[in-house]
Scaffold this active site. Sequence first.
Site, PDB file in Angstrom:
ATOM      1  NE  ARG A 187     -33.201 -22.800 -24.590  1.00 54.31           N
ATOM      2  CZ  ARG A 187     -32.119 -22.028 -24.547  1.00 54.31           C
ATOM      3  NH1 ARG A 187     -31.706 -21.531 -23.401  1.00 54.31           N
ATOM      4  NH2 ARG A 187     -31.463 -21.717 -25.659  1.00 54.31           N
ATOM      5  CD  GLU A 240     -37.605 -17.967 -21.231  1.00 48.51           C
ATOM      6  OE1 GLU A 240     -37.087 -17.373 -22.192  1.00 48.51           O
ATOM      7  OE2 GLU A 240     -36.988 -18.746 -20.513  1.00 48.51           O
ATOM      8  CG  HIS A 273     -33.536 -16.597 -21.254  1.00 46.98           C
ATOM      9  ND1 HIS A 273     -34.272 -17.550 -21.901  1.00 46.98           N
ATOM     10  CD2 HIS A 273     -32.230 -16.949 -21.466  1.00 46.98           C
ATOM     11  CE1 HIS A 273     -33.473 -18.432 -22.477  1.00 46.98           C
ATOM     12  NE2 HIS A 273     -32.216 -18.083 -22.231  1.00 46.98           N
TER      13      HIS A 273
HETATM   14  P1  NAD Z   1     -23.164 -28.571 -23.777  1.00 43.65           P
HETATM   15  O1  NAD Z   1     -23.679 -29.296 -24.961  1.00 43.65           O
HETATM   16  O2  NAD Z   1     -21.705 -28.266 -23.690  1.00 43.65           O
HETATM   17  O3  NAD Z   1     -23.567 -29.357 -22.425  1.00 43.65           O
HETATM   18  C1  NAD Z   1     -24.754 -30.038 -22.248  1.00 43.65           C
HETATM   19  C2  NAD Z   1     -24.463 -31.323 -21.462  1.00 43.65           C
HETATM   20  O4  NAD Z   1     -25.715 -31.963 -21.186  1.00 43.65           O
HETATM   21  C3  NAD Z   1     -23.614 -32.330 -22.250  1.00 43.65           C
HETATM   22  O5  NAD Z   1     -22.526 -32.745 -21.467  1.00 43.65           O
HETATM   23  C4  NAD Z   1     -24.580 -33.467 -22.553  1.00 43.65           C
HETATM   24  O6  NAD Z   1     -23.940 -34.742 -22.584  1.00 43.65           O
HETATM   25  C5  NAD Z   1     -25.543 -33.364 -21.387  1.00 43.65           C
HETATM   26  N1  NAD Z   1     -26.840 -33.983 -21.663  1.00 43.65           N
HETATM   27  C6  NAD Z   1     -27.603 -33.877 -22.777  1.00 43.65           C
HETATM   28  N2  NAD Z   1     -28.731 -34.600 -22.655  1.00 43.65           N
HETATM   29  C7  NAD Z   1     -28.684 -35.166 -21.428  1.00 43.65           C
HETATM   30  C8  NAD Z   1     -29.565 -36.039 -20.717  1.00 43.65           C
HETATM   31  N3  NAD Z   1     -30.699 -36.448 -21.259  1.00 43.65           N
HETATM   32  N4  NAD Z   1     -29.202 -36.432 -19.480  1.00 43.65           N
HETATM   33  C9  NAD Z   1     -28.014 -36.029 -18.947  1.00 43.65           C
HETATM   34  N5  NAD Z   1     -27.146 -35.216 -19.564  1.00 43.65           N
HETATM   35  C10 NAD Z   1     -27.476 -34.794 -20.796  1.00 43.65           C
HETATM   36  O7  NAD Z   1     -24.015 -27.241 -23.690  1.00 43.65           O
HETATM   37  P2  NAD Z   1     -23.663 -25.879 -22.898  1.00 43.65           P
HETATM   38  O8  NAD Z   1     -22.928 -24.957 -23.786  1.00 43.65           O
HETATM   39  O9  NAD Z   1     -23.077 -26.244 -21.579  1.00 43.65           O
HETATM   40  O10 NAD Z   1     -25.144 -25.297 -22.716  1.00 43.65           O
HETATM   41  C11 NAD Z   1     -26.115 -26.004 -21.968  1.00 43.65           C
HETATM   42  C12 NAD Z   1     -27.469 -25.393 -22.147  1.00 43.65           C
HETATM   43  O11 NAD Z   1     -27.532 -24.153 -21.460  1.00 43.65           O
HETATM   44  C13 NAD Z   1     -27.849 -25.013 -23.584  1.00 43.65           C
HETATM   45  O12 NAD Z   1     -28.367 -26.123 -24.295  1.00 43.65           O
HETATM   46  C14 NAD Z   1     -28.880 -23.927 -23.402  1.00 43.65           C
HETATM   47  O13 NAD Z   1     -30.168 -24.479 -23.427  1.00 43.65           O
HETATM   48  C15 NAD Z   1     -28.585 -23.380 -22.013  1.00 43.65           C
HETATM   49  N6  NAD Z   1     -28.144 -21.966 -22.066  1.00 43.65           N
HETATM   50  C16 NAD Z   1     -28.866 -21.022 -21.411  1.00 43.65           C
HETATM   51  C17 NAD Z   1     -28.457 -19.702 -21.426  1.00 43.65           C
HETATM   52  C18 NAD Z   1     -29.193 -18.630 -20.687  1.00 43.65           C
HETATM   53  O14 NAD Z   1     -29.228 -17.505 -21.165  1.00 43.65           O
HETATM   54  N7  NAD Z   1     -29.765 -18.894 -19.537  1.00 43.65           N
HETATM   55  C19 NAD Z   1     -27.326 -19.317 -22.165  1.00 43.65           C
HETATM   56  C20 NAD Z   1     -26.599 -20.319 -22.816  1.00 43.65           C
HETATM   57  C21 NAD Z   1     -27.023 -21.640 -22.754  1.00 43.65           C
END
Ligand code: NAD
Length: 338
Positions: free
Chosen positions: A244, A273, A292
Amino acid sequence: MGKPKVYITRQLPQKAIDMIKEYYDIVGIWEEYYPPPYEVLLEKVKDIDALVSLLTDKIDKNLIDNAPRLRIIAQYAVGYDNIDVEYATQKGIYVTNTPGVLTEAVADLTWALILSVARRIVEADQFVKGGEWWRTKTGWHPMMMLGMEVNGKTLGILGMGRIGRAVARRAKGFNMRIIYYDKYRLSEDLEKELGAEFVDFETLLKESDILSIHVPLTKETYHLIGENELKKMKKGAILINTARGAVIDTRALIKALEEGWIAGAGLDVFEQEPLPPDSPLTKFKNVVLLPHIGSATTETRTRMGELVAENLIAFLKGETPPTLVNKEVLKIRKPGFD
Ligand code: NAD
């Protein structure tokens, strides 16, 4: 009761619409490319039982208060930082998302960005298409378009969740050292399988040649990468963000690029965005910008749509939706419409 009413804030793959239609009365679909304005959403939610939302829809307290019949918000995304989940939970509203089904597509796109920035792919493409290759009569030159070798470098992953891990798995083929920082450490077995080493945040910043962000946007991760952090990174490092936009302080990143604290960046997400075309980010040759599109493959978007429908249908049948975000809501209200 007849079929419950659902509003859908953007056109979804037809498969999802067909699945939803069987169980719900679709009272409207926002047909424009741009998101429905907040005022429109406020009006639409007044009389609906379910809402299919996107990350561009702001679902705050006010909107929830305007939706007295709303029982479920089925988000078409894995991230849900646009929704006041805490308030929804208080109100007994179920919130679901679409995790897992988009992991591989986002990991692929992350790698597309890594290689694009490291090997100057976009710049090189413009060099050819813009006629400069022809004009300069360069042909092949030992010093032309030199980039950074990815093989053997250190890949740093911030947030080793589903997507972070999928990015790490792909790094194996590039013989990389993989380091990661996460709020929670992985099991030893998983670390071994991924060949990843847990480090503290500071070490991650200092030792990564490529730093890739995969944390969700939360109060804790807002502007997690700011001036201090960017200054700690290697001068030759590349920063990748497919999570994000607001995890990075954009102003600090622009300064870092202007002053050469890091070597380049690949960004799929932004604080604002769409990114305005006059953003300073657009002027850097060593920065690749995408609109995105992390999960934008036909297969993934279809699967996301199916999962939205599966969540809505399970809820309607009185079952716990398969990818429920706010599990605490189960204590407040049973799934299903009364
Ligand atoms: P997920 O929940 O599996 O992984 C997120 C990880 O971040 C977890 O392991 C969590 O413990 C860690 N985390 C959370 N807060 C933290 C902090 N303060 N410090 C350190 N680590 C922390 O999620 P995911 O499925 O891997 O997705 C991750 C992110 O990717 C989503 O939240 C979304 O915002 C983003 N995303 C973007 C797109 C895109 O189109 N570009 C698409 C899908 C997801």
